[in-house]
Design a protein around this motif. Structure first.
Motif, mmCIF file in Angstrom:
data_model
loop_
_atom_site.group_PDB
_atom_site.id
_atom_site.type_symbol
_atom_site.label_atom_id
_atom_site.label_comp_id
_atom_site.label_asym_id
_atom_site.label_seq_id
_atom_site.Cartn_x
_atom_site.Cartn_y
_atom_site.Cartn_z
ATOM 1 N N GLY A 189 0.786 -1.221 0.000
ATOM 2 C CA GLY A 189 0.000 0.000 0.000
ATOM 3 C C GLY A 189 0.822 1.277 0.000
ATOM 4 O O GLY A 189 2.047 1.264 -0.148
ATOM 5 N N ILE A 190 0.123 2.384 0.171
ATOM 6 C CA ILE A 190 0.737 3.715 0.177
ATOM 7 C C ILE A 190 0.662 4.296 1.585
ATOM 8 O O ILE A 190 -0.414 4.358 2.185
ATOM 9 C CB ILE A 190 0.008 4.653 -0.807
ATOM 10 C CG1 ILE A 190 0.085 4.102 -2.230
ATOM 11 C CG2 ILE A 190 0.616 6.059 -0.752
ATOM 12 C CD1 ILE A 190 -0.756 4.874 -3.227
ATOM 13 N N ASP A 191 1.812 4.700 2.093
ATOM 14 C CA ASP A 191 1.859 5.348 3.397
ATOM 15 C C ASP A 191 1.838 6.863 3.159
ATOM 16 O O ASP A 191 2.876 7.490 2.949
ATOM 17 C CB ASP A 191 3.138 4.938 4.134
ATOM 18 C CG ASP A 191 3.212 5.497 5.544
ATOM 19 O OD1 ASP A 191 2.370 6.346 5.886
ATOM 20 O OD2 ASP A 191 4.114 5.085 6.295
ATOM 21 N N GLU A 192 0.653 7.424 3.164
ATOM 22 C CA GLU A 192 0.474 8.847 2.823
ATOM 23 C C GLU A 192 1.353 9.766 3.681
ATOM 24 O O GLU A 192 1.897 10.754 3.195
ATOM 25 C CB GLU A 192 -0.997 9.243 2.984
ATOM 26 C CG GLU A 192 -1.962 8.532 2.050
ATOM 27 C CD GLU A 192 -1.917 9.079 0.633
ATOM 28 O OE1 GLU A 192 -1.235 10.099 0.410
ATOM 29 O OE2 GLU A 192 -2.557 8.485 -0.247
ATOM 30 N N GLU A 193 1.484 9.421 4.943
ATOM 31 C CA GLU A 193 2.225 10.275 5.871
ATOM 32 C C GLU A 193 3.720 10.306 5.556
ATOM 33 O O GLU A 193 4.411 11.249 5.960
ATOM 34 C CB GLU A 193 1.996 9.801 7.310
ATOM 35 C CG GLU A 193 0.552 9.945 7.781
ATOM 36 C CD GLU A 193 0.388 9.498 9.217
ATOM 37 O OE1 GLU A 193 1.397 9.057 9.820
ATOM 38 O OE2 GLU A 193 -0.739 9.587 9.732
ATOM 39 N N ASN A 194 4.228 9.276 4.860
ATOM 40 C CA ASN A 194 5.668 9.196 4.626
ATOM 41 C C ASN A 194 6.096 9.503 3.189
ATOM 42 O O ASN A 194 7.281 9.405 2.875
ATOM 43 C CB ASN A 194 6.188 7.805 5.009
ATOM 44 C CG ASN A 194 6.424 7.677 6.505
ATOM 45 O OD1 ASN A 194 6.871 8.628 7.145
ATOM 46 N ND2 ASN A 194 6.102 6.525 7.058
ATOM 47 N N ILE A 195 5.144 9.867 2.335
ATOM 48 C CA ILE A 195 5.508 10.196 0.958
ATOM 49 C C ILE A 195 6.462 11.389 0.914
ATOM 50 O O ILE A 195 7.542 11.325 0.313
ATOM 51 C CB ILE A 195 4.250 10.485 0.111
ATOM 52 C CG1 ILE A 195 3.447 9.197 -0.096
ATOM 53 C CG2 ILE A 195 4.645 11.078 -1.241
ATOM 54 C CD1 ILE A 195 2.108 9.416 -0.762
ATOM 55 N N GLU A 196 6.068 12.460 1.558
ATOM 56 C CA GLU A 196 6.910 13.663 1.564
ATOM 57 C C GLU A 196 8.227 13.406 2.301
ATOM 58 O O GLU A 196 9.295 13.854 1.861
ATOM 59 C CB GLU A 196 6.166 14.825 2.214
ATOM 60 C CG GLU A 196 6.919 16.151 2.119
ATOM 61 C CD GLU A 196 6.121 17.332 2.655
ATOM 62 O OE1 GLU A 196 6.700 18.419 2.775
ATOM 63 O OE2 GLU A 196 4.915 17.138 2.950
ATOM 64 N N LYS A 197 8.166 12.662 3.410
ATOM 65 C CA LYS A 197 9.378 12.362 4.180
ATOM 66 C C LYS A 197 10.369 11.559 3.347
ATOM 67 O O LYS A 197 11.574 11.858 3.319
ATOM 68 C CB LYS A 197 9.028 11.586 5.448
ATOM 69 C CG LYS A 197 10.249 11.231 6.304
ATOM 70 C CD LYS A 197 9.855 10.445 7.541
ATOM 71 C CE LYS A 197 11.063 10.169 8.422
ATOM 72 N NZ LYS A 197 12.132 9.410 7.720
ATOM 73 N N ASP A 198 9.873 10.528 2.655
ATOM 74 C CA ASP A 198 10.762 9.705 1.838
ATOM 75 C C ASP A 198 11.400 10.522 0.719
ATOM 76 O O ASP A 198 12.587 10.356 0.410
ATOM 77 C CB ASP A 198 10.002 8.516 1.243
ATOM 78 C CG ASP A 198 9.768 7.408 2.259
ATOM 79 O OD1 ASP A 198 10.408 7.444 3.322
ATOM 80 O OD2 ASP A 198 8.946 6.517 1.995
#
Length: 299
Positions: free
Chosen positions: A144-153
């Motif tokens: 899946g997609i971890d929305e909270e970590n997209i920008e962090k990654d």
């Protein structure tokens, strides 16, 4: 099974009959034919084919008769055995297969070759390249997609490469090796907005050699596996002389997976041009032409 027996009976072999029958069947059906042949005639079909055929045509027919996972395992074993390592095979297979398929490869490799694939890879590779290969070998990407970590990654990747002197390869390896494909696609979009360039440009500027090639393969497979293979097919035929091993491996391994999608990437017409220009010769030309014709009809 009876048709193949007649094709190989007597002096000479009816290669056209062998070709037409086997390419018209799925891999599962070919395994059923192999079992029926042994039951009816008391001998192994692959051994019989090897005794009757030769050269590239023999290699391709044997490959078509091999179960999909076993074929991948055999290609990895071939790439690792003996002096030197065929890194191109490792870089092609491990990023492009599903996690479940990779885990099956590991099991079959141990059963058929008596060794651990991870151990053999570690014996032939080193450094960050080895680490990313081992991560891919686990076949356990996050889901899946971890929305909270997209920008962090995306920020972590930028900070690990373009935004610092030197490169933090560990960050690239951890993110590229473990995140899901759908998550990574979102991360790459965010990275482009943040840095003004594609992640591939960063990898090319920050890494070299096998590590660079492996990371680029991972990124390309995340974005589009058919496009990844279309490019590899093109490269296998663009020079003087064809890279028959790569051409054969891709035609065999992708024929029932995504060859139609590979063709949709502009490959189909190029393959035909190359084939009829004499780049692919003899029976190999015949079988490639046959498989592509069947794909066109299926579309």
């Amino acid at each position: 099974a009876e048709i193949l027996h007649r094709a190989m009976k007597g002096i000479g072999t009816d290669e056209d009959a062998v070709l037409m029958l086997l390419t018209a069947r799925s891999n599962d059906q070919r395994q059923e034919i192999k079992a029926a042949y042994k039951k009816a005639y008391g001998k192994d079909l692959v051994s019989a084919l090897k005794s009757e055929l030769g050269g590239l045509f023999e290699s391709l027919i044997v490959a078509l008769m091999t179960p999909t996972v076993s074929y991948d395992a055999s290609q990895l074993h071939k790439a690792l055995k003996g002096a030197g390592t065929d890194d191109d095979v490792l870089i092609e297979i491990l990023p492009s297969r599903t996690g479940e398929h990779v885990q099956e490869i590991v099991k079959v490799y141990k059963k058929e070759f008596g060794g651990k694939l991870e151990k053999d890879i570690c014996s032939d590779t080193s450094g960050h390249y080895q680490r990313l290969l081992v991560i891919l070998l686990q076949g356990s990407r996050e889901e899946g997609i971890d929305e909270e970590n997209i920008e962090k990654d995306s920020k972590d990747l930028y900070a690990a490469g373009e935004d610092k002197f030197g490169t933090d390869e560990e960050t690239f390896i951890t993110i590229l090796g473990n995140r899901s494909a759908e998550h990574l696609r979102r991360v790459f979009d965010a990275y482009r907005k943040l840095s003004g360039s594609d992640i591939e440009d960063s990898i090319k500027g920050e890494t070299t050699g096998n590590l660079e090639n492996l990371m680029l393969a991972v990124v390309k497979c995340v974005k589009s596996i058919p496009e990844f293979f279309a490019e590899r097919l093109y490269k296998s035929m663009r020079r003087a002389g064809t890279d028959d091993d790569t051409l054969m491996r891709i035609m065999v391994s992708r024929s029932e997976v995504d060859m139609l999608d590979i063709r949709a990437n502009g490959w189909g017409s190029l393959l035909m041009v190359c084939a009829f220009s004499g780049i692919i010769a003899g029976s190999f030309h015949h079988i490639v032409d046959t498989k592509m014709t069947k794909l066109q009809l299926a579309a």
